[in-house]
Write an enzyme that holds these catalytic residues in place. Structure first.
Site, PDB file in Angstrom:
ATOM      1  N   ASP A 242     -45.181  13.391 106.939  1.00 50.99           N
ATOM      2  CA  ASP A 242     -46.103  12.295 106.622  1.00 50.99           C
ATOM      3  C   ASP A 242     -45.890  11.856 105.174  1.00 50.99           C
ATOM      4  O   ASP A 242     -45.710  12.685 104.285  1.00 50.99           O
ATOM      5  CB  ASP A 242     -47.549  12.775 106.823  1.00 50.99           C
ATOM      6  CG  ASP A 242     -48.533  11.625 106.733  1.00 50.99           C
ATOM      7  OD1 ASP A 242     -48.676  10.890 107.726  1.00 50.99           O
ATOM      8  OD2 ASP A 242     -49.150  11.439 105.656  1.00 50.99           O
TER       9      ASP A 242
ATOM     10  N   GLU B  25     -46.931   5.930 109.224  1.00 48.84           N
ATOM     11  CA  GLU B  25     -46.069   6.508 108.192  1.00 48.84           C
ATOM     12  C   GLU B  25     -45.725   7.960 108.528  1.00 48.84           C
ATOM     13  O   GLU B  25     -45.433   8.752 107.662  1.00 48.84           O
ATOM     14  CB  GLU B  25     -46.734   6.400 106.820  1.00 48.84           C
ATOM     15  CG  GLU B  25     -47.947   7.290 106.608  1.00 48.84           C
ATOM     16  CD  GLU B  25     -49.270   6.624 106.953  1.00 48.84           C
ATOM     17  OE1 GLU B  25     -49.282   5.718 107.810  1.00 48.84           O
ATOM     18  OE2 GLU B  25     -50.295   7.044 106.369  1.00 48.84           O
TER      19      GLU B  25
ATOM     20  N   ASP C 291     -42.884  -1.506 104.066  1.00 47.46           N
ATOM     21  CA  ASP C 291     -41.855  -1.467 105.116  1.00 47.46           C
ATOM     22  C   ASP C 291     -40.526  -0.973 104.554  1.00 47.46           C
ATOM     23  O   ASP C 291     -39.849  -0.151 105.162  1.00 47.46           O
ATOM     24  CB  ASP C 291     -41.659  -2.862 105.720  1.00 47.46           C
ATOM     25  CG  ASP C 291     -42.791  -3.253 106.666  1.00 47.46           C
ATOM     26  OD1 ASP C 291     -43.641  -2.379 106.947  1.00 47.46           O
ATOM     27  OD2 ASP C 291     -42.822  -4.412 107.102  1.00 47.46           O
TER      28      ASP C 291
ATOM     29  N   ASN D 227     -49.226   0.875 100.016  1.00 47.65           N
ATOM     30  CA  ASN D 227     -49.347  -0.465 100.612  1.00 47.65           C
ATOM     31  C   ASN D 227     -50.326  -1.336  99.831  1.00 47.65           C
ATOM     32  O   ASN D 227     -50.063  -2.512  99.595  1.00 47.65           O
ATOM     33  CB  ASN D 227     -49.818  -0.353 102.067  1.00 47.65           C
ATOM     34  CG  ASN D 227     -48.654  -0.234 103.030  1.00 47.65           C
ATOM     35  OD1 ASN D 227     -47.553  -0.730 102.753  1.00 47.65           O
ATOM     36  ND2 ASN D 227     -48.877   0.408 104.164  1.00 47.65           N
TER      37      ASN D 227
END
Ligand SMILES: [Mg+2]
Length: 309
Positions: free
Chosen positions: A183, A227, A200, A191
């Site tokens: 993770d 993610e 991305d 983000n």
């Protein structure tokens, strides 16, 4: 005959593999001559051989003689269609028998087409082309359906399929199966700070890096969700799996992707959870997934950017 080698198959097609089966070598020679420029040709002169070649080579098409000593074409077709590994291979019967009932019988066995001898090169080429294009397009669609569109690694669907297959394989071989859950640390903050486009790009770089950390063709890195990534390592014990997990952690950190909102050296890092099991009837696949997930949670609790097992 005029050859149109360049455009015989559409551009996207890789060089196809054709298996030609006939008990008369002269017939094989004719077909070999027709296709050798565009395809890799395998040959078999009896049914048993044909089945063995199909299992080992997985050809894209089989041109199959019906009348042969021993295992005949119909039986070959029946056996290929009843085996999961070979049932997707299209089969075209080639025979000197012209009865319509013969053709119906072949098609009912699962053949895609029926060509009569003596061979007419134009007809054979046209039909072979049609079925090869269908087969290769189908393969391409199938592989696209199993790839994560953003990162290019395997997707969740592929992961689910493979972990079941690997579980069964390791159960049969009494071999250990390892799983790593991964993770990205503080990804939501990433983000929020840098925007989704940067997010991305970050996931793409991480996926590529994780994929480079495994080397055997049967190891798999997949995007598990958002993610989260997962890595399946068949025939791998706990120490081998930890080694790979540590390498992944290090390589992602060395990407040096700036993350000013992370408390961990202001670069993007990952947390990892490793679990290993020797599958047996006493365990469930679900337990392995649960265990890797628990270890990942432990890594998060322990301050992230680390491996738990
Ligand atoms: Mg024959």
């Amino acid at each position: 005959m005029e050859k149109n080698t360049e455009n015989w198959l559409p551009d996207f097609c890789s060089r196809p593999k054709i298996l030609v089966v006939d008990d008369q070598p002269a017939n094989i020679r004719v077909l070999h001559e027709l296709f050798r420029h565009d395809c890799d040709i395998f040959m078999a002169t009896n049914g048993e051989q044909a089945i063995t070649v199909c299992q080992s080579q997985l050809p894209d098409l089989v041109l199959l003689d019906v009348v042969m000593e021993g295992v005949d074409g119909h039986e070959v077709c029946r056996r290929l269609k009843s085996d999961l590994a070979t049932q997707g291979i299209p089969i075209i019967f080639i025979t000197a028998q012209h009865h319509e009932s013969e053709e119906v019988f072949g098609l009912e066995l699962g053949a895609v087409d029926f060509i009569s001898k003596p061979i007419n090169p134009i007809i054979v080429k046209a039909r072979v082309r049609t079925h090869l294009v269908l087969k290769l397009q189908n393969d391409q669609l199938r592989s696209m359906a199993l790839i994560d569109g953003l990162t290019g690694v395997a997707n969740r669907r592929k992961f689910d399929e493979k972990i079941i297959a690997d579980w069964r394989q390791c159960l049969r071989d009494k071999n250990s199966l390892s799983l790593i859950f991964i993770d990205v640390d503080y990804f939501k903050r990433y983000n929020d700070k840098y925007g989704h486009q940067a997010g991305d790009e970050c996931l793409k770089s991480i996926a590529l890096t994780l994929a480079k950390c495994v080397r055997r063709p049967y190891d798999l890195v997949a995007r598990y969700g958002g993610e989260e990534f997962a890595c399946i390592l068949p025939s791998t014990g706990i120490s081998g799996a930890i080694e790979i997990a540590e390498r992944m952690k290090q390589c992602v950190r060395e990407l040096n992707i700036e993350h000013s909102e992370s408390d961990l050296g202001q670069v993007v890092t990952i947390s990892l959870g490793v679990a290993t099991v020797i599958p047996s009837v006493d365990f469930k696949l679900q337990d392995l997934l649960g265990s890797a997930d628990k270890q990942l949670y432990k890594s998060k609790q322990a301050g992230r950017n680390c491996v738990s097992f």
